[in-house]
Motif scaffolding. Structure first.
Motif, PDB file in Angstrom:
ATOM      1  N   LEU A 309       0.830  -1.210   0.000  1.00  0.00           N
ATOM      2  CA  LEU A 309       0.000   0.000   0.000  1.00  0.00           C
ATOM      3  C   LEU A 309       0.863   1.257   0.000  1.00  0.00           C
ATOM      4  CD1 LEU A 309      -2.805  -1.078   2.502  1.00  0.00           C
ATOM      5  CD2 LEU A 309      -2.911  -0.974   0.013  1.00  0.00           C
ATOM      6  N   GLY A 310       2.007   1.183   0.683  1.00  0.00           N
ATOM      7  CA  GLY A 310       2.900   2.340   0.701  1.00  0.00           C
ATOM      8  C   GLY A 310       3.457   2.641  -0.679  1.00  0.00           C
ATOM      9  N   LEU A 311       3.860   1.593  -1.399  1.00  0.00           N
ATOM     10  CA  LEU A 311       4.398   1.795  -2.750  1.00  0.00           C
ATOM     11  C   LEU A 311       3.315   2.337  -3.683  1.00  0.00           C
ATOM     12  CD1 LEU A 311       6.582  -1.432  -3.132  1.00  0.00           C
ATOM     13  CD2 LEU A 311       7.398   0.925  -2.909  1.00  0.00           C
ATOM     14  N   MET A 312       2.080   1.844  -3.508  1.00  0.00           N
ATOM     15  CA  MET A 312       0.986   2.354  -4.351  1.00  0.00           C
ATOM     16  C   MET A 312       0.719   3.831  -4.039  1.00  0.00           C
ATOM     17  SD  MET A 312      -1.552  -0.965  -4.155  1.00  0.00           S
ATOM     18  CE  MET A 312      -2.851  -0.225  -5.106  1.00  0.00           C
ATOM     19  N   GLY A 313       0.782   4.190  -2.773  1.00  0.00           N
ATOM     20  CA  GLY A 313       0.584   5.599  -2.411  1.00  0.00           C
ATOM     21  C   GLY A 313       1.676   6.489  -2.971  1.00  0.00           C
ATOM     22  N   GLN A 314       2.920   6.008  -2.892  1.00  0.00           N
ATOM     23  CA  GLN A 314       4.032   6.798  -3.435  1.00  0.00           C
ATOM     24  C   GLN A 314       3.899   6.971  -4.944  1.00  0.00           C
ATOM     25  OE1 GLN A 314       7.894   5.242  -1.910  1.00  0.00           O
ATOM     26  NE2 GLN A 314       6.636   4.266  -0.337  1.00  0.00           N
ATOM     27  N   ALA A 315       3.476   5.894  -5.616  1.00  0.00           N
ATOM     28  CA  ALA A 315       3.288   5.978  -7.071  1.00  0.00           C
ATOM     29  C   ALA A 315       2.164   6.953  -7.407  1.00  0.00           C
ATOM     30  CB  ALA A 315       2.974   4.585  -7.627  1.00  0.00           C
ATOM     31  N   TRP A 316       1.104   6.945  -6.594  1.00  0.00           N
ATOM     32  CA  TRP A 316      -0.021   7.869  -6.830  1.00  0.00           C
ATOM     33  C   TRP A 316       0.415   9.319  -6.590  1.00  0.00           C
ATOM     34  CZ3 TRP A 316      -4.581   9.382  -3.312  1.00  0.00           C
ATOM     35  CH2 TRP A 316      -5.617   9.924  -4.074  1.00  0.00           C
ATOM     36  N   GLY A 317       1.324   9.520  -5.641  1.00  0.00           N
ATOM     37  CA  GLY A 317       1.818  10.869  -5.376  1.00  0.00           C
ATOM     38  C   GLY A 317       2.636  11.435  -6.524  1.00  0.00           C
ATOM     39  N   GLY A 318       3.369  10.576  -7.224  1.00  0.00           N
ATOM     40  CA  GLY A 318       4.144  11.038  -8.384  1.00  0.00           C
ATOM     41  C   GLY A 318       5.256  12.001  -8.010  1.00  0.00           C
ATOM     42  N   ILE A 319       5.550  12.908  -8.925  1.00  0.00           N
ATOM     43  CA  ILE A 319       6.667  13.844  -8.731  1.00  0.00           C
ATOM     44  C   ILE A 319       6.315  14.950  -7.739  1.00  0.00           C
ATOM     45  CG2 ILE A 319       8.216  15.482  -9.859  1.00  0.00           C
ATOM     46  CD1 ILE A 319       8.729  12.633 -10.660  1.00  0.00           C
ATOM     47  N   ILE A 341       7.027   8.200   6.203  1.00  0.00           N
ATOM     48  CA  ILE A 341       7.760   8.670   5.026  1.00  0.00           C
ATOM     49  C   ILE A 341       6.934   8.411   3.762  1.00  0.00           C
ATOM     50  CG2 ILE A 341       9.735   8.097   3.544  1.00  0.00           C
ATOM     51  CD1 ILE A 341      10.535   9.971   5.699  1.00  0.00           C
ATOM     52  N   SER A 342       6.263   7.269   3.732  1.00  0.00           N
ATOM     53  CA  SER A 342       5.408   6.951   2.589  1.00  0.00           C
ATOM     54  C   SER A 342       4.228   7.930   2.515  1.00  0.00           C
ATOM     55  CB  SER A 342       4.903   5.515   2.708  1.00  0.00           C
ATOM     56  OG  SER A 342       4.053   5.201   1.639  1.00  0.00           O
ATOM     57  N   SER A 343       3.659   8.288   3.691  1.00  0.00           N
ATOM     58  CA  SER A 343       2.551   9.266   3.719  1.00  0.00           C
ATOM     59  C   SER A 343       3.014  10.609   3.176  1.00  0.00           C
ATOM     60  CB  SER A 343       2.047   9.427   5.154  1.00  0.00           C
ATOM     61  OG  SER A 343       1.629   8.194   5.690  1.00  0.00           O
ATOM     62  N   MET A 344       4.231  11.011   3.571  1.00  0.00           N
ATOM     63  CA  MET A 344       4.778  12.274   3.066  1.00  0.00           C
ATOM     64  C   MET A 344       4.952  12.214   1.546  1.00  0.00           C
ATOM     65  SD  MET A 344       5.444  14.719   5.255  1.00  0.00           S
ATOM     66  CE  MET A 344       5.554  15.038   7.022  1.00  0.00           C
ATOM     67  N   ALA A 345       5.483  11.067   1.062  1.00  0.00           N
ATOM     68  CA  ALA A 345       5.725  10.948  -0.376  1.00  0.00           C
ATOM     69  C   ALA A 345       4.416  10.972  -1.166  1.00  0.00           C
ATOM     70  CB  ALA A 345       6.479   9.649  -0.656  1.00  0.00           C
ATOM     71  N   GLU A 346       3.339  10.426  -0.580  1.00  0.00           N
ATOM     72  CA  GLU A 346       2.056  10.426  -1.276  1.00  0.00           C
ATOM     73  C   GLU A 346       1.502  11.845  -1.420  1.00  0.00           C
ATOM     74  OE1 GLU A 346      -0.806   7.666   0.232  1.00  0.00           O
ATOM     75  OE2 GLU A 346      -2.508   8.812  -0.575  1.00  0.00           O
ATOM     76  N   GLU A 347       1.621  12.654  -0.379  1.00  0.00           N
ATOM     77  CA  GLU A 347       0.992  13.988  -0.424  1.00  0.00           C
ATOM     78  C   GLU A 347       1.950  15.079  -0.908  1.00  0.00           C
ATOM     79  OE1 GLU A 347      -1.484  14.910   2.917  1.00  0.00           O
ATOM     80  OE2 GLU A 347      -2.878  13.442   2.062  1.00  0.00           O
ATOM     81  N   LEU A 348       3.261  14.890  -0.749  1.00  0.00           N
ATOM     82  CA  LEU A 348       4.221  15.890  -1.213  1.00  0.00           C
ATOM     83  C   LEU A 348       5.011  15.427  -2.432  1.00  0.00           C
ATOM     84  CD1 LEU A 348       5.625  17.097   2.236  1.00  0.00           C
ATOM     85  CD2 LEU A 348       3.853  18.164   0.833  1.00  0.00           C
ATOM     86  N   GLY A 349       4.850  14.166  -2.814  1.00  0.00           N
ATOM     87  CA  GLY A 349       5.509  13.655  -4.004  1.00  0.00           C
ATOM     88  C   GLY A 349       6.988  13.375  -3.802  1.00  0.00           C
ATOM     89  N   LEU A 350       7.622  12.973  -4.893  1.00  0.00           N
ATOM     90  CA  LEU A 350       9.063  12.701  -4.846  1.00  0.00           C
ATOM     91  C   LEU A 350       9.829  13.965  -4.477  1.00  0.00           C
ATOM     92  CD1 LEU A 350      11.413  10.751  -5.403  1.00  0.00           C
ATOM     93  CD2 LEU A 350      11.350  11.483  -7.796  1.00  0.00           C
TER      94      LEU A 350
END
Length: 461
Positions: A309-319, A341-350
């Motif tokens: 789920l974390g990887l899917m969230g990060q992918a959904w967050g994108g750049i 960290i995954s939550s941050m990547a989802e909402e703030l992106g890479l």
């Protein structure tokens, strides 16, 4: 020779406390802006708790700043603002997950954000205690073996029947008076001081070269005792507490400090081979280690798995990310702790994730700079060990949530939900700042140099 004809060459460093105050204002401003942004996006209004949050984080930052201004005026001016910024962003994301959990009806324990602010206050109290009590870090060398024993005891405590507790599948906790603590977080501070004190005394012996292999001078066989003991302790943490992160952290810290103190690359090779061999043996022999590695190799096979789920969230967050308050980090298990960290990547992106890693990198760089500027070997090794503890933690956590290495139970410094980790990290920051104050403090003024001496030196040149 008259006084008028004498020149004194001395550069007086500036304390830079004004720079620190300016950076703190920016750090608090960014944290409060993130908190308000989340409230406006999710609830269409400024959160009612904004005043409480802003006042709390501002007051704690000012208290820490005043402690440094009066007790450690030459301390590094960048480290404290970085810690405040990470702490503030962490509380904002925990608040974001609180709102998400409430929306889907998972309200057990919610809200967590006020608890994190309370633990931040406890951490700042410990920060003040370290700054006030530890006037000179060199005095800690007298407690080298006591702190080493304390570190080992703290590591063993979760295994004591009746005291240890299994929280969320991790037997690395103890329960006292109805509250859970993770003693390993404080063990790393004790062990870093022990490693530094031990290597100051033994580094001359450990520097002696043995056989030469492929261009490298390997250590002598009779000197392998310390690294074998550290390896066995690290392996014990992995096997009995199922904690790959702490195992890697403790052994990595010892190995890195051993390399820094002896400058022998052979220690890194031997240590690396020992850790790989031990980890492979544990993978073959113990079910829980085997399962963790299997989950890492194929995270998609687990229905509702954290990494999946974390990887899917990060992918959904994108750049650039979904925007604060516009993702669904609450869908991931432990989104406010292990997977923050995954939550941050989802909402703030890479982009946001890289910015957060850069803030950690800044703390590590300032810690290593403190080590370079420190005038005593003991202080150099402590500063190096504390800085590398952040580096190893961030590597293990980011590597775990991105699928690079197996996911571990280590907490993201200053950001993840959890009181023990937060309090211990504030103590580490205080110790780093105390050493940096000694490193940047002006030395005894140099003896006056006459104009005639300077003229003679110029003529000779």
């Amino acid at each position: 020779m008259s006084i008028a004809s004498t020149s004194v060459i001395q550069i007086i460093p500036r304390t830079r406390r004004g720079v620190e105050l300016l950076l703190l204002v920016i750090a608090v401003g960014v944290s409060v802006a993130a908190y308000v942004n989340i409230g406006v996006t999710v609830q269409n209004e400024v959160p009612a708790s904004t005043g409480y949050y802003a006042a709390g984080i501002s007051l704690l930052a000012v208290i820490a700043h005043l402690a440094l201004r009066f007790r450690a005026p030459y301390a590094d001016p960048v480290i404290l603002p970085c810690a405040v910024l990470l702490n503030g962003l962490g509380v904002a994301m925990i608040h974001r997950v609180d709102l998400g959990l409430t929306a889907i009806g998972r309200t057990k324990g919610v809200p967590f954000a006020p608890q994190q602010i309370t633990w931040t206050a406890v951490g700042v109290v410990l920060f003040l205690a370290v700054i006030i009590v530890v006037r000179d870090h060199r005095r800690l060398q007298a407690f080298t073996y006591s702190l080493g024993l304390a570190g080992i005891v703290l590591l063993i405590l979760p295994l004591v029947p009746g005291l240890g507790a299994n929280v969320n599948g991790a037997p690395i906790w103890i329960r006292v008076a109805g509250m859970s603590f993770q003693p390993g977080e404080f063990a790393k501070v004790c062990l870093v001081i022990f490693f530094a004190g031990y290597l100051v005394v033994k580094r001359d012996v450990l520097t002696l070269a043995g056989r030469r292999f492929l261009g490298l001078d390997l250590p002598r066989a009779r000197d392998l005792g310390p690294i074998l003991v550290a390896w066995l302790v690290s392996l014990g943490v992995l096997v009995f507490e199922s904690d790959l992160g702490s195992s890697l952290l403790f052994f990595g810290l010892f190995l890195f400090l051993l390399y820094v103190s002896t400058e022998r690359a052979g220690w890194l090779i031997i240590g690396g081979l020992l850790f790989i061999g031990g980890a492979y043996f544990a993978y073959l022999s113990f079910g829980h280690v085997h399962r963790r590695v299997t989950d890492w190799l194929d995270p998609w096979a687990i229905d509702g798995g954290q990494v999946k789920l974390g990887l899917m969230g990060q992918a959904w967050g994108g750049i650039l990310g979904r925007g604060l308050g516009q993702g669904h980090p609450e869908a991931t298990l432990y989104a406010n702790s292990d997977m923050i960290i995954s939550s941050m990547a989802e909402e703030l992106g890479l982009t946001g994730l890289i910015a957060i890693i850069l803030i950690y990198t800044l703390i590590i760089e300032r810690g290593l700079r403190t080590a370079l500027g420190c005038r005593d070997i003991f202080g150099k090794l402590i500063a190096t060990g504390l800085a590398m503890s952040f580096a190893l933690q961030v590597f293990v956590i980011v590597g775990g949530v991105t699928g690079l290495i197996p996911l571990t139970g280590l907490a993201t410094p200053f950001m993840a939900l959890g009181g023990t980790s937060l309090v211990a990290n504030w103590a580490i920051i205080a110790l780093l700042l105390r050493i940096s104050d000694q490193a940047r403090r002006p030395q005894t003024p140099a003896a006056p140099v006459s104009d005639e001496t300077i003229a003679m030196a110029v003529q000779k040149a």
